[in-house]
Design an enzyme around this catalytic site. Structure first.
Site, PDB file in Angstrom:
ATOM      1  N   THR A  13       0.901  -1.038   0.197  1.00 47.57           N
ATOM      2  CA  THR A  13       0.017  -0.011   0.118  1.00 47.57           C
ATOM      3  C   THR A  13       0.845   1.394  -0.098  1.00 47.57           C
ATOM      4  O   THR A  13       0.655   2.190  -0.757  1.00 47.57           O
ATOM      5  CB  THR A  13      -0.820  -0.084   1.177  1.00 47.57           C
ATOM      6  OG1 THR A  13      -1.441  -1.277   1.377  1.00 47.57           O
ATOM      7  CG2 THR A  13      -2.198   1.182   1.199  1.00 47.57           C
ATOM      8  N   VAL A  33      14.742  19.784  -4.981  1.00 47.52           N
ATOM      9  CA  VAL A  33      16.065  19.298  -4.668  1.00 47.52           C
ATOM     10  C   VAL A  33      17.364  19.497  -5.503  1.00 47.52           C
ATOM     11  O   VAL A  33      18.372  19.092  -5.645  1.00 47.52           O
ATOM     12  CB  VAL A  33      16.071  17.601  -4.426  1.00 47.52           C
ATOM     13  CG1 VAL A  33      15.111  17.401  -3.163  1.00 47.52           C
ATOM     14  CG2 VAL A  33      15.571  16.996  -5.722  1.00 47.52           C
ATOM     15  N   GLU A 129       9.577   9.590   9.648  1.00 43.81           N
ATOM     16  CA  GLU A 129       8.532  10.409   9.782  1.00 43.81           C
ATOM     17  C   GLU A 129       7.080   9.888   9.672  1.00 43.81           C
ATOM     18  O   GLU A 129       6.376  10.113  10.384  1.00 43.81           O
ATOM     19  CB  GLU A 129       8.429  11.533   8.837  1.00 43.81           C
ATOM     20  CG  GLU A 129       7.275  12.728   8.774  1.00 43.81           C
ATOM     21  CD  GLU A 129       7.237  13.377  10.023  1.00 43.81           C
ATOM     22  OE1 GLU A 129       7.933  14.389  10.309  1.00 43.81           O
ATOM     23  OE2 GLU A 129       6.207  12.997  11.044  1.00 43.81           O
ATOM     24  N   GLY A 134       1.276   8.709  10.336  1.00 40.93           N
ATOM     25  CA  GLY A 134       0.928   8.729   8.697  1.00 40.93           C
ATOM     26  C   GLY A 134       1.422   9.778   7.956  1.00 40.93           C
ATOM     27  O   GLY A 134       2.666  10.027   8.295  1.00 40.93           O
ATOM     28  N   GLY A 187     -12.375  -3.142   5.705  1.00 45.03           N
ATOM     29  CA  GLY A 187     -11.085  -2.927   5.505  1.00 45.03           C
ATOM     30  C   GLY A 187     -10.206  -1.816   6.267  1.00 45.03           C
ATOM     31  O   GLY A 187      -9.040  -1.649   6.263  1.00 45.03           O
ATOM     32  N   GLU A 190      -7.765  -4.689  10.705  1.00 37.42           N
ATOM     33  CA  GLU A 190      -7.182  -6.000  10.295  1.00 37.42           C
ATOM     34  C   GLU A 190      -7.713  -7.030  10.567  1.00 37.42           C
ATOM     35  O   GLU A 190      -8.604  -7.317  11.475  1.00 37.42           O
ATOM     36  CB  GLU A 190      -5.722  -6.093  10.858  1.00 37.42           C
ATOM     37  CG  GLU A 190      -4.792  -4.640  10.769  1.00 37.42           C
ATOM     38  CD  GLU A 190      -3.524  -4.910   9.505  1.00 37.42           C
ATOM     39  OE1 GLU A 190      -3.831  -5.826   8.966  1.00 37.42           O
ATOM     40  OE2 GLU A 190      -3.178  -3.703   9.197  1.00 37.42           O
ATOM     41  N   LYS A 205       4.035   3.679  18.770  1.00 33.97           N
ATOM     42  CA  LYS A 205       4.100   5.316  18.216  1.00 33.97           C
ATOM     43  C   LYS A 205       4.406   6.209  19.449  1.00 33.97           C
ATOM     44  O   LYS A 205       5.074   7.077  19.214  1.00 33.97           O
ATOM     45  CB  LYS A 205       2.799   5.625  17.583  1.00 33.97           C
ATOM     46  CG  LYS A 205       2.690   4.870  16.194  1.00 33.97           C
ATOM     47  CD  LYS A 205       1.364   4.717  15.722  1.00 33.97           C
ATOM     48  CE  LYS A 205       1.050   4.338  14.593  1.00 33.97           C
ATOM     49  NZ  LYS A 205      -0.272   3.834  14.093  1.00 33.97           N
ATOM     50  N   GLY A 302      -2.962   4.973   5.177  1.00 39.21           N
ATOM     51  CA  GLY A 302      -3.307   5.132   3.946  1.00 39.21           C
ATOM     52  C   GLY A 302      -2.130   5.382   3.131  1.00 39.21           C
ATOM     53  O   GLY A 302      -1.042   5.863   3.494  1.00 39.21           O
TER      54      GLY A 302
HETATM   55  N1  HSE Z   1      -2.944   0.047  12.051  1.00 35.77           N
HETATM   56  C1  HSE Z   1      -2.531   1.528  12.199  1.00 35.77           C
HETATM   57  C2  HSE Z   1      -4.018   2.533  12.539  1.00 35.77           C
HETATM   58  C3  HSE Z   1      -2.067   1.892  10.880  1.00 35.77           C
HETATM   59  O1  HSE Z   1      -5.061   1.600  12.553  1.00 35.77           O
HETATM   60  O2  HSE Z   1      -3.783   3.334  12.983  1.00 35.77           O
HETATM   61  C4  HSE Z   1      -1.240   2.987  10.983  1.00 35.77           C
HETATM   62  O3  HSE Z   1      -0.020   2.756  11.661  1.00 35.77           O
END
Ligand code: HSE
Length: 429
Positions: A13, A33, A129, A134, A187, A190, A205, A302
Site C-alpha cells: 500500500t 532538490v 516521519e 501517517g 478493510g 486488520e 508510536k 493510507g
Molecule cells: N494500524 C494502524 C492504525 C495503521 O490503525 O492506525 C497505521 O500505523
C-alpha cells in the site's frame, strides 16, 4: 547534481503510494532538490504479480542484495514492514553508505536507537516521519518546529483503527464487537486486530514520540498499555451524560526530570481538542512551556498520506546531500531516562460501580476515597437495576496511581460492592 537513485524495499500500500508521488510530483521534487529522482529497483516477493501502478518489470527484484549492494543506489526506502530481517537489511544498507527512510514504527520503536547509532557512525541519514501519524508531519514538528521549546505533555490519538471503532460506538450506540466486525469487513481493521485494539500499535508510536519530545530514550516496556476491547457502549453512554468522549489516548507527561507514558481508553472532556478527532483520523496534542497548546491533525494511515511523509523524508535526505550534512541530525537524547513512580503519576478517574441497594453503602464507598485523600468531581446515582443492584458513577479529582489502585482493591474487598464494572482515566481541559 546527478540524479538520485532510490531502492524501494516493498511495494504494498505505502510503496505504491511512494511510486505514484515520485512519478507525479517529479517537477516539484526536481525544483526542491535540484536533480531528478529515480526509483532504480524495487524489492517485492513476487515479481510477476499484477500491480495497481505502472512499473517497468525490469526494476523489480526478489533479491534484497540487488538493492543493498548496488553502488548506484543512494537512498533505501523501507516500506515492507517486519522487524528482524528488515533491521538486518537496513543495517546493511547503512553500512554500505546508503541513507535510509523508513515508515516502520515497530522497528523504530524497538530498535530505533541502535539503527540511529549505526546511521550516525556511517554518516548516513535515517528518517522515519511516516512511522507516527501517517501523513502528519509530527516528528519534524517536534524536532524542528518546536526545537526551542521544552515539551511537557504529548497526548495522541495515534491509532486509526481504534479511533474508528470508538467513534462508531459513540455516535451510533453500537457494541464493540459489532463495530469491529464491520470495520474488518470495510478493510479499516486488520483480520487480526490485536495489536491495534490492545493498544500495542499506539504504544509503539508513543515510544517514538516521547523519546523525541522529551529527548530521553523511552523503551516500549516503559509505556503502560491498556486497549479498548473491554470498553462497552454503556460506559460510553455514561461518559456522554457527564460531558466526556471516549478515546484511546497515548499520554506522555514530563514533570521536572521525570516522565511517564501510557496508552489507555480515556474520557476526554468534550471541549478537549482531541475529543473532536473522528473516525480513522489521528492527532497529536503537544504542550510546550513556551508555545502552550498545539495540535497536529491528519490521516494516520493510507497509501498516499503515508507515502507523502516518506517522500518528504527523501527530500530532506537529498537536501542534506546537497550541503554535505548527512548523518549529522541523529542527536542522542539529552537526558538520562528517569521514570515517575506510581505515587507521582496523577490523573482523574471515572468509576462505574455496582453496589447492593442498601442504606449506608454510599457512605462506605466515600469513606474509602476520603481515607486516601481523593474527593469527587462528579457523581451520578442511577436507578436501581435488577437484583437489588444500584449503579453509581463517579469522577474523582486528581489521585495518584498508587492511591487509585489501593482504592480499587478496597472497593473490591467491600461486601456491598458487587463489582467495579469499569474504570477509565479522565482528562479535562
Ligand atoms: N494500524 C494502524 C492504525 C495503521 O490503525 O492506525 C497505521 O500505523
Amino acid at each position: 547534481m546527478k540524479s538520485i537513485s532510490i531502492g524501494l524495499l516493498g511495494l504494498g500500500t505505502v510503496g505504491t503510494g511512494v511510486v505514484k508521488i515520485i512519478k507525479n510530483h517529479q517537477d516539484q521534487l526536481m525544483h526542491q532538490v535540484g536533480c531528478p529522482v529515480e526509483i532504480k529497483k524495487i524489492l517485492v516477493q513476487n515479481v510477476h504479480k499484477k500491480r495497481p501502478v505502472e512499473i517497468d518489470p525490469n526494476i523489480l527484484t526478489s533479491n534484497a542484495d540487488d538493492i543493498l549492494f548496488d553502488q548506484d543506489i543512494d537512498v533505501v526506502i523501507e516500506v515492507m514492514g517486519g522487524i528482524n530481517a528488515t533491521k538486518d537489511y537496513l543495517i546493511t544498507a547503512l553500512r554500505q553508505g546508503k541513507h535510509v527512510v523508513t515508515a516502520n514504527k515497530d522497528l523504530m520503536a524497538l530498535h530505533g536507537s541502535e539503527l540511529l547509532t549505526v546511521a550516525s557512525e556511517y554518516g548516513c541519514d535515517l528518517f522515519y516521519e511516516a512511522s507516527v501519524g501517517g501523513g502528519i508531519p509530527i516528528l519534524r514538528g517536534l524536532v524542528d518546529g518546536l526545537a526551542s521549546d521544552r515539551i511537557t505533555q504529548l497526548m495522541g490519538i495515534v491509532n486509526g483503527t481504534t479511533n474508528y471503532i470508538l467513534t462508531k460506538m459513540t455516535n451510533e450506540g453500537r457494541s464493540y464487537d459489532e463495530v469491529l466486525k464491520e470495520a474488518q469487513e470495510l478493510g479499516f481493521a486488520e483480520a487480526d486486530p490485536t495489536s491495534d485494539v490492545e493498544g500495542l500499535d499506539a504504544a509503539r508510536k508513543m515510544t517514538i514520540l516521547a523519546t523525541l519530545g522529551f529527548s530521553m530514550h523511552i523503551d516500549l516496556d516503559d509505556v503502560q498499555v491498556r486497549g479498548i476491547s473491554n470498553v462497552t457502549e454503556e460506559d460510553i453512554k455514561y461518559g456522554k451524560k457527564l460531558g466526556y468522549t471516549m478515546k484511546l489516548i497515548g499520554y506522555a507527561h514530563r514533570e521536572g526530570e521525570k516522565v511517564e507514558a501510557s496508552v489507555a481508553p480515556t474520557f476526554l472532556s468534550n471541549n478537549h481538542p482531541l475529543a473532536s478527532v473522528q473516525n480513522e483520523y489521528n492527532a497529536v496534542y503537544v504542550y510546550g512551556e513556551a508555545v502552550g497548546e498545539t495540535m497536529f491533525y491528519g490521516p494516520g494511515a493510507g497509501s498516499l498520506p503515508t507515502a507523502s511523509a516518506v517522500v518528504s523524508d527523501l527530500v530532506a535526505v537529498i537536501k542534506n546531500l546537497r550541503i554535505g550534512v548527512n548523518g549529522k541530525s541523529a542527536v542522542t537524547p539529552q537526558y538520562p531516562k528517569r521514570l515517575k513512580e506510581d505515587s507521582e503519576k496523577y490523573s482523574k478517574y471515572f468509576l462505574r460501580i455496582h453496589v447492593q441497594d442498601e442504606v449506608g453503602v454510599f457512605a462506605e464507598i466515600t469513606t474509602i476515597f476520603a481515607k486516601h485523600g481523593v474527593s469527587f468531581e462528579e457523581i451520578l446515582q442511577l436507578p436501581i437495576k435488577k437484583n437489588e443492584t444500584s449503579e453509581i458513577v463517579l469522577v474523582t479529582h486528581q489521585a495518584s496511581l498508587t492511591s487509585y489502585e489501593q482504592i480499587l482493591q478496597e472497593l473490591h474487598d467491600l461486601q456491598a460492592v458487587k463489582k467495579v464494572k469499569s474504570t477509565y482515566r479522565v482528562v479535562r481541559k
